[in-house]
Design an enzyme around this catalytic site. Sequence first.
Site, PDB file in Angstrom:
ATOM      1  N   ASP A 150     -53.804  27.684 117.973  1.00 56.82           N
ATOM      2  CA  ASP A 150     -54.479  28.406 119.045  1.00 56.82           C
ATOM      3  C   ASP A 150     -54.276  29.902 118.814  1.00 56.82           C
ATOM      4  O   ASP A 150     -53.284  30.486 119.225  1.00 56.82           O
ATOM      5  CB  ASP A 150     -53.910  27.984 120.398  1.00 56.82           C
ATOM      6  CG  ASP A 150     -54.767  28.436 121.558  1.00 56.82           C
ATOM      7  OD1 ASP A 150     -55.743  29.179 121.323  1.00 56.82           O
ATOM      8  OD2 ASP A 150     -54.458  28.054 122.700  1.00 56.82           O
ATOM      9  N   GLY A 151     -55.245  30.516 118.126  1.00 53.55           N
ATOM     10  CA  GLY A 151     -55.149  31.932 117.797  1.00 53.55           C
ATOM     11  C   GLY A 151     -56.252  32.772 118.412  1.00 53.55           C
ATOM     12  O   GLY A 151     -56.143  33.979 118.502  1.00 53.55           O
ATOM     13  N   LYS A 152     -57.360  32.103 118.820  1.00 55.56           N
ATOM     14  CA  LYS A 152     -58.517  32.777 119.424  1.00 55.56           C
ATOM     15  C   LYS A 152     -58.947  33.996 118.609  1.00 55.56           C
ATOM     16  O   LYS A 152     -59.187  35.073 119.147  1.00 55.56           O
ATOM     17  CB  LYS A 152     -58.238  33.141 120.871  1.00 55.56           C
ATOM     18  CG  LYS A 152     -57.956  31.912 121.745  1.00 55.56           C
ATOM     19  CD  LYS A 152     -57.695  32.285 123.190  1.00 55.56           C
ATOM     20  CE  LYS A 152     -57.508  31.026 124.038  1.00 55.56           C
ATOM     21  NZ  LYS A 152     -56.225  30.334 123.741  1.00 55.56           N
ATOM     22  N   ARG A 153     -59.048  33.835 117.316  1.00 49.63           N
ATOM     23  CA  ARG A 153     -59.407  34.936 116.433  1.00 49.63           C
ATOM     24  C   ARG A 153     -60.881  35.291 116.588  1.00 49.63           C
ATOM     25  O   ARG A 153     -61.716  34.440 116.867  1.00 49.63           O
ATOM     26  CB  ARG A 153     -59.089  34.586 114.976  1.00 49.63           C
ATOM     27  CG  ARG A 153     -57.620  34.276 114.726  1.00 49.63           C
ATOM     28  CD  ARG A 153     -56.709  35.369 115.230  1.00 49.63           C
ATOM     29  NE  ARG A 153     -55.312  35.025 115.031  1.00 49.63           N
ATOM     30  CZ  ARG A 153     -54.284  35.732 115.495  1.00 49.63           C
ATOM     31  NH1 ARG A 153     -54.498  36.826 116.190  1.00 49.63           N
ATOM     32  NH2 ARG A 153     -53.036  35.344 115.282  1.00 49.63           N
ATOM     33  N   THR A 199     -58.664  27.849 117.066  1.00 44.45           N
ATOM     34  CA  THR A 199     -59.501  28.325 118.160  1.00 44.45           C
ATOM     35  C   THR A 199     -60.027  29.707 117.818  1.00 44.45           C
ATOM     36  O   THR A 199     -59.315  30.547 117.277  1.00 44.45           O
ATOM     37  CB  THR A 199     -58.741  28.383 119.500  1.00 44.45           C
ATOM     38  OG1 THR A 199     -57.643  29.291 119.403  1.00 44.45           O
ATOM     39  CG2 THR A 199     -58.236  27.005 119.890  1.00 44.45           C
TER      40      THR A 199
END
Length: 309
Positions: free
Chosen positions: A104-107, A141
């Site tokens: 879950d990094g939401k890059r 993510t």
Amino acid sequence: MSFDRMIRKIIEMKNPTVVGLDPKLDYVPEFIKEKAYAEHGSGFEGAAAALLEFNKGLIDAIYDVVPAVKPQAAYYEMYGWQGVKALYDTIEYAKSKGMFVILDGKRNDIGATMEAYSAAYLGSTALKDGKSEAFGADALTVNGYLGTDGIKPALEICKAQDKGIFVLVKTSNPSSGELQDKHIGDKTIYETMGDMCEQWGAETVGEYGYSAVGAVVGATYPEQLAEMRAKLPHTFFLVPGYGAQGGGAEGVAKAFDSKGLGAVVNSSRAVMCAYQKTNRDEKEYAAAARDEVIRMREDITQYLPQLMG
């Protein structure tokens, strides 16, 4: 495709859930911290060692009943490079136990920078003696609000290396509607983003009918879950917000298809801190976590059709 691997594990375990490994020192039992501090000092190195030991205990307790884990990068990055090493070690350990790992990094970026993010977390990096995986997650993510330029580099790696991405569509936070519920013509922004997920994943649909491009759709908005499930037949959902954030099992059931597939539901704090919530001895933290994931599985699956298998 990557999500086929996770779906097979969901069917095998009859469990469409994922445990978020978002540790803070406050969640870690004292006996683990004391040992880590004695061996590594009380700075970042000791903190990271405590987080890793905590994670390993959780993974050991749940890997045979939960198909996936979802470490959130920020909870490791705040402990410096030592924490980032703990993230790497956590991913490696979970994979060694056969678990599917969603980072879950939401890059969110474009061009060469998104290529670098994608290579770091999903793909491999060119070195003198060949390519190696930096983190080796199975899925990542991502934030799609820069458009196709921010998705294409990750999608290329998904196609080439059997990986997946989850695009933010309708998030679980209270203020998500400030932007995501606005309309573009006759569609909301989140509906428009969902349509883009279907388009981006069109060439990567796997054996269960879902593509390598999934969507993050929060459990705190069950009406939107039902709406998106009907409109996005090839998009697999990652559903945060169950439990601590207020999402209930009956509402979460709206994320699933007629076969009981199509989504994986996340719980983080309720699992990691189960021993605190139930006033159990801290040395039973892993057993308490196992009890919680089994409770969660039974809570959610009671509202689902029998999982295909």
